[in-house]
Design a protein around this motif. Structure first.
Motif, PDB file in Angstrom:
ATOM      1  N   PHE A 157     -10.611   6.237   2.157  1.00  0.00           N
ATOM      2  CA  PHE A 157     -12.009   5.914   1.902  1.00  0.00           C
ATOM      3  C   PHE A 157     -12.226   5.313   0.508  1.00  0.00           C
ATOM      4  N   GLU A 158     -11.510   5.835  -0.478  1.00  0.00           N
ATOM      5  CA  GLU A 158     -11.700   5.340  -1.845  1.00  0.00           C
ATOM      6  C   GLU A 158     -11.297   3.869  -1.949  1.00  0.00           C
ATOM      7  N   ALA A 159     -10.149   3.524  -1.373  1.00  0.00           N
ATOM      8  CA  ALA A 159      -9.690   2.125  -1.393  1.00  0.00           C
ATOM      9  C   ALA A 159     -10.655   1.234  -0.629  1.00  0.00           C
ATOM     10  N   ALA A 160     -11.170   1.741   0.494  1.00  0.00           N
ATOM     11  CA  ALA A 160     -12.123   0.975   1.296  1.00  0.00           C
ATOM     12  C   ALA A 160     -13.404   0.714   0.506  1.00  0.00           C
ATOM     13  N   GLU A 161     -13.889   1.747  -0.197  1.00  0.00           N
ATOM     14  CA  GLU A 161     -15.123   1.589  -0.979  1.00  0.00           C
ATOM     15  C   GLU A 161     -14.932   0.587  -2.122  1.00  0.00           C
ATOM     16  N   LEU A 162     -13.775   0.620  -2.779  1.00  0.00           N
ATOM     17  CA  LEU A 162     -13.507  -0.327  -3.868  1.00  0.00           C
ATOM     18  C   LEU A 162     -13.501  -1.763  -3.359  1.00  0.00           C
ATOM     19  N   LEU A 163     -12.895  -1.963  -2.193  1.00  0.00           N
ATOM     20  CA  LEU A 163     -12.859  -3.306  -1.605  1.00  0.00           C
ATOM     21  C   LEU A 163     -14.265  -3.745  -1.197  1.00  0.00           C
ATOM     22  N   LEU A 164     -15.069  -2.815  -0.700  1.00  0.00           N
ATOM     23  CA  LEU A 164     -16.458  -3.146  -0.333  1.00  0.00           C
ATOM     24  C   LEU A 164     -17.268  -3.524  -1.577  1.00  0.00           C
ATOM     25  N   ASP A 165     -17.014  -2.835  -2.692  1.00  0.00           N
ATOM     26  CA  ASP A 165     -17.689  -3.192  -3.952  1.00  0.00           C
ATOM     27  C   ASP A 165     -17.359  -4.631  -4.339  1.00  0.00           C
ATOM     28  N   GLU A 166     -16.078  -4.976  -4.177  1.00  0.00           N
ATOM     29  CA  GLU A 166     -15.628  -6.347  -4.500  1.00  0.00           C
ATOM     30  C   GLU A 166     -16.332  -7.372  -3.601  1.00  0.00           C
ATOM     31  N   ILE A 167     -16.430  -7.057  -2.311  1.00  0.00           N
ATOM     32  CA  ILE A 167     -17.080  -7.979  -1.367  1.00  0.00           C
ATOM     33  C   ILE A 167     -18.570  -8.088  -1.681  1.00  0.00           C
ATOM     34  N   GLU A 168     -19.191  -6.938  -2.020  1.00  0.00           N
ATOM     35  CA  GLU A 168     -20.634  -6.939  -2.293  1.00  0.00           C
ATOM     36  C   GLU A 168     -20.964  -7.774  -3.529  1.00  0.00           C
ATOM     37  N   ASN A 169     -20.064  -7.808  -4.526  1.00  0.00           N
ATOM     38  CA  ASN A 169     -20.284  -8.625  -5.729  1.00  0.00           C
ATOM     39  C   ASN A 169     -20.300 -10.110  -5.385  1.00  0.00           C
ATOM     40  N   ILE A 170     -19.595 -10.458  -4.301  1.00  0.00           N
ATOM     41  CA  ILE A 170     -19.549 -11.866  -3.878  1.00  0.00           C
ATOM     42  C   ILE A 170     -20.746 -12.207  -2.994  1.00  0.00           C
ATOM     43  N   ASN A 171     -21.062 -11.289  -2.052  1.00  0.00           N
ATOM     44  CA  ASN A 171     -22.158 -11.555  -1.103  1.00  0.00           C
ATOM     45  C   ASN A 171     -22.827 -10.234  -0.739  1.00  0.00           C
ATOM     46  N   SER A 172     -23.874  -9.912  -1.433  1.00  0.00           N
ATOM     47  CA  SER A 172     -24.546  -8.620  -1.233  1.00  0.00           C
ATOM     48  C   SER A 172     -25.415  -8.606   0.025  1.00  0.00           C
ATOM     49  N   GLN A 173     -25.594  -9.761   0.637  1.00  0.00           N
ATOM     50  CA  GLN A 173     -26.474  -9.845   1.807  1.00  0.00           C
ATOM     51  C   GLN A 173     -25.704  -9.795   3.129  1.00  0.00           C
ATOM     52  N   ASN A 174     -24.434  -9.443   3.066  1.00  0.00           N
ATOM     53  CA  ASN A 174     -23.622  -9.356   4.287  1.00  0.00           C
ATOM     54  C   ASN A 174     -23.817  -7.969   4.914  1.00  0.00           C
ATOM     55  N   GLU A 175     -24.438  -7.959   6.097  1.00  0.00           N
ATOM     56  CA  GLU A 175     -24.767  -6.672   6.732  1.00  0.00           C
ATOM     57  C   GLU A 175     -23.519  -5.853   7.070  1.00  0.00           C
ATOM     58  N   GLU A 176     -22.370  -6.533   7.227  1.00  0.00           N
ATOM     59  CA  GLU A 176     -21.146  -5.822   7.586  1.00  0.00           C
ATOM     60  C   GLU A 176     -20.713  -4.854   6.478  1.00  0.00           C
ATOM     61  N   ILE A 177     -21.108  -5.146   5.253  1.00  0.00           N
ATOM     62  CA  ILE A 177     -20.800  -4.236   4.132  1.00  0.00           C
ATOM     63  C   ILE A 177     -21.453  -2.879   4.389  1.00  0.00           C
ATOM     64  N   TYR A 178     -22.714  -2.928   4.781  1.00  0.00           N
ATOM     65  CA  TYR A 178     -23.458  -1.688   5.022  1.00  0.00           C
ATOM     66  C   TYR A 178     -22.934  -0.973   6.267  1.00  0.00           C
ATOM     67  N   ILE A 179     -22.532  -1.761   7.255  1.00  0.00           N
ATOM     68  CA  ILE A 179     -21.998  -1.165   8.481  1.00  0.00           C
ATOM     69  C   ILE A 179     -20.701  -0.429   8.192  1.00  0.00           C
ATOM     70  N   GLN A 180     -19.836  -1.049   7.392  1.00  0.00           N
ATOM     71  CA  GLN A 180     -18.562  -0.404   7.070  1.00  0.00           C
ATOM     72  C   GLN A 180     -18.766   0.819   6.167  1.00  0.00           C
ATOM     73  N   ARG A 181     -19.713   0.725   5.240  1.00  0.00           N
ATOM     74  CA  ARG A 181     -20.014   1.906   4.418  1.00  0.00           C
ATOM     75  C   ARG A 181     -20.550   3.036   5.309  1.00  0.00           C
ATOM     76  N   ALA A 182     -21.379   2.664   6.263  1.00  0.00           N
ATOM     77  CA  ALA A 182     -21.926   3.668   7.195  1.00  0.00           C
ATOM     78  C   ALA A 182     -20.801   4.309   8.011  1.00  0.00           C
ATOM     79  N   ASN A 183     -19.823   3.491   8.416  1.00  0.00           N
ATOM     80  CA  ASN A 183     -18.682   4.005   9.168  1.00  0.00           C
ATOM     81  C   ASN A 183     -17.915   5.045   8.345  1.00  0.00           C
ATOM     82  N   ILE A 184     -17.755   4.751   7.056  1.00  0.00           N
ATOM     83  CA  ILE A 184     -17.050   5.689   6.172  1.00  0.00           C
ATOM     84  C   ILE A 184     -17.850   6.990   6.039  1.00  0.00           C
ATOM     85  N   ARG A 185     -19.170   6.866   5.802  1.00  0.00           N
ATOM     86  CA  ARG A 185     -20.009   8.071   5.675  1.00  0.00           C
ATOM     87  C   ARG A 185     -19.961   8.893   6.960  1.00  0.00           C
ATOM     88  N   SER A 186     -19.959   8.221   8.085  1.00  0.00           N
ATOM     89  CA  SER A 186     -19.919   8.933   9.370  1.00  0.00           C
ATOM     90  C   SER A 186     -18.627   9.721   9.503  1.00  0.00           C
TER      91      SER A 186
END
Length: 466
Positions: free
Chosen positions: A80-109
């Protein structure tokens, strides 16, 4: 030149695997890599999926979609930690990509943080033009939280978007059922059928709702329409047969159960229902035939063994009934219903010691039904073991306190055991709870009805009861 995504998927996969075998380097579009990764993930080939992502990112280091697939694999592996770091990197490039939130939700679930997952999915909902998948994920999160009302609304949204999504339709009905809102389910399904009049799944679900509310004519009509919509729908034939049984139309029920056997390999449940119908019609040879097939088809189906045992018991063929229940016990000696049935048969055969043992097994295996305590106590009393009979009745009263039937039996057994003081207290309590059941006491223990103190107690409490 790279293949267009989804145009020749097998060629892309074959080309990729050829590259792995030869150590040659072939160029693929990012979309081709996405397609290859999805293929491997869908087929459970995680290591090949990871390899495809690695090579894909070497050729397309800025591909957000490949990085999101990498996140998906990291989350799958609980990294999860590695996944979250990669999501942070993706969000810095494109914060409006809904898949970022979906993947974060998957991790929280996966971390059992379902409310946080819901909040993230709601954020994703604001960013997407394709809401179906997000509503479906929301529905599942609400189910994890036992919030069936919100889950129902989420799955309803899915059905609104795609009314051919039967998985969501089933989930909507499931939520209605859990909320015990059968009227709401019926209204919803009827409204759905106004728009989709030939949907066999909806007719089938509607029939089940009517059946659960004992609205058998309405259920029959719904299952009829399910069969009209799909004349190979085995579930509809089976449910229709059950309704016809309830209506006493056994020959028609048989026709529907036979249809299930004609359409597909026969099941033990179909054989069981056929046996029940023929038994009701007095076709005892056919009933036996189908019961035998039931236990042959599925030796672990307890209803099959109980049915064939009950059949022979009803015919007063106790030895045959005992033979089959013992076969069932040999297969599953941990089934309390088998032991309870064995106890009943041993009692009919006047084999009281075996009946006592069988009832003990029944209780030891967790069957605490009223009839078990009552009948076990009767067996022990017939044996003459009044002390044990009293102990059984006292145990039964722990589960059924103030039960007049057990108290009257206890009072009579105390008298049999010469426990006069306990008998008086217990009989008095029983009469105060239900005086009308005194007649059963008189029938079971007639030798005590003329005792002076019993007559006096009856007179005193009887006058109070009036």
């Amino acid at each position: 030149m790279a293949l267009e995504s989804n145009e020749y998927p097998d060629k892309s996969i074959n080309k990729f695997e050829s590259m792995l075998k030869t150590d040659d380097v072939y160029f693929f579009d990012a979309e081709d890599f996405e397609e290859i990764v999805h293929h491997y993930l869908n087929n459970g080939k995680i290591s090949l999926g990871k390899k495809a992502i690695q090579i894909g990112l070497e050729q397309h280091p800025n591909s957000l979609e490949l990085k999101l697939l990498q996140v998906e694999i990291l989350a799958f592996e609980d990294k999860f930690e590695a996944a979250e770091l990669l999501l942070d990197e993706i969000e810095n490039i494109n914060s409006q990509n809904e898949e970022i939130y979906i993947q974060r939700a998957n991790i929280r679930s996966k971390q059992d943080k379902h409310q946080e997952a819901v909040n993230l999915l709601l954020e994703a909902l604001h960013l997407t033009t394709e809401a179906f998948d997000i509503h479906s994920l929301l529905g599942m999160e609400y189910l994890f939280m036992d919030n069936y009302l919100e889950a129902k609304h989420s799955f309803m949204k899915c059905v609104e978007i795609d009314d051919s999504d039967y998985s969501s339709l089933y989930n909507v009905v499931y939520c209605f059922e859990f909320l015990e809102d059968f009227d709401g389910a019926i209204l919803y399904l009827n409204d759905y059928l106004e728009r989709n009049p030939y949907c066999d799944v909806a007719w089938h679900q509607l029939g089940k709702m009517y059946y659960s509310m004992d609205m058998f004519p309405e259920a029959l009509t719904a299952f009829d329409f399910a069969v009209i919509s799909d004349d190979t729908f085995i579930g509809a034939y089976f449910e229709k047969g059950k309704v016809l049984e309830k209506l006493g139309r056994y020959n028609e029920a048989i026709e529907n159960y036979e249809s299930t056997i004609t359409l597909e390999d026969p099941t033990s449940y179909a054989f069981l229902r056929l046996g029940k119908c023929h038994e009701k019609l007095g076709n005892f040879d056919l009933a036996k035939y189908y019961y035998y097939h039931t236990v042959h088809e599925d030796p672990l189906l307890d209803k099959g063994w109980l049915a064939i045992t009950d059949f022979h018991y009803g015919q007063k063929n106790y030895d045959k009934a005992l033979y089959y229940i013992n076969k069932a016990i040999n297969i599953d000696g941990e089934n309390p219903q088998y032991w309870k049935k064995a106890a009943k048969i041993y009692s009919a055969l006047e084999n009281l010691d075996e009946a006592d043992f069988a009832y003990k097994q029944t209780v030891d295996l967790g069957n605490y039904e009223f009839a078990t305590w009552k009948n076990w106590a009767d067996v022990l009393r017939k044996i003459g073991d009044f002390h044990s009979s009293i102990q059984v009745l006292l145990q039964g009263l722990e589960f059924y306190p103030d039960n007049a039937n057990l108290l009257y039996k206890l009072a009579g057994t105390h008298l049999k055991n010469n426990d006069l003081a306990e008998a008086k207290l217990t009989l008095s309590k029983a009469m105060k709870i239900d005086f009308d059941k005194l007649q059963a006491f008189d029938e079971q223990f007639p030798e005590f009805s003329e005792i002076d103190w019993v007559k006096a107690l009856v007179s005193k409490i009887g006058n109070t009861a009036k």
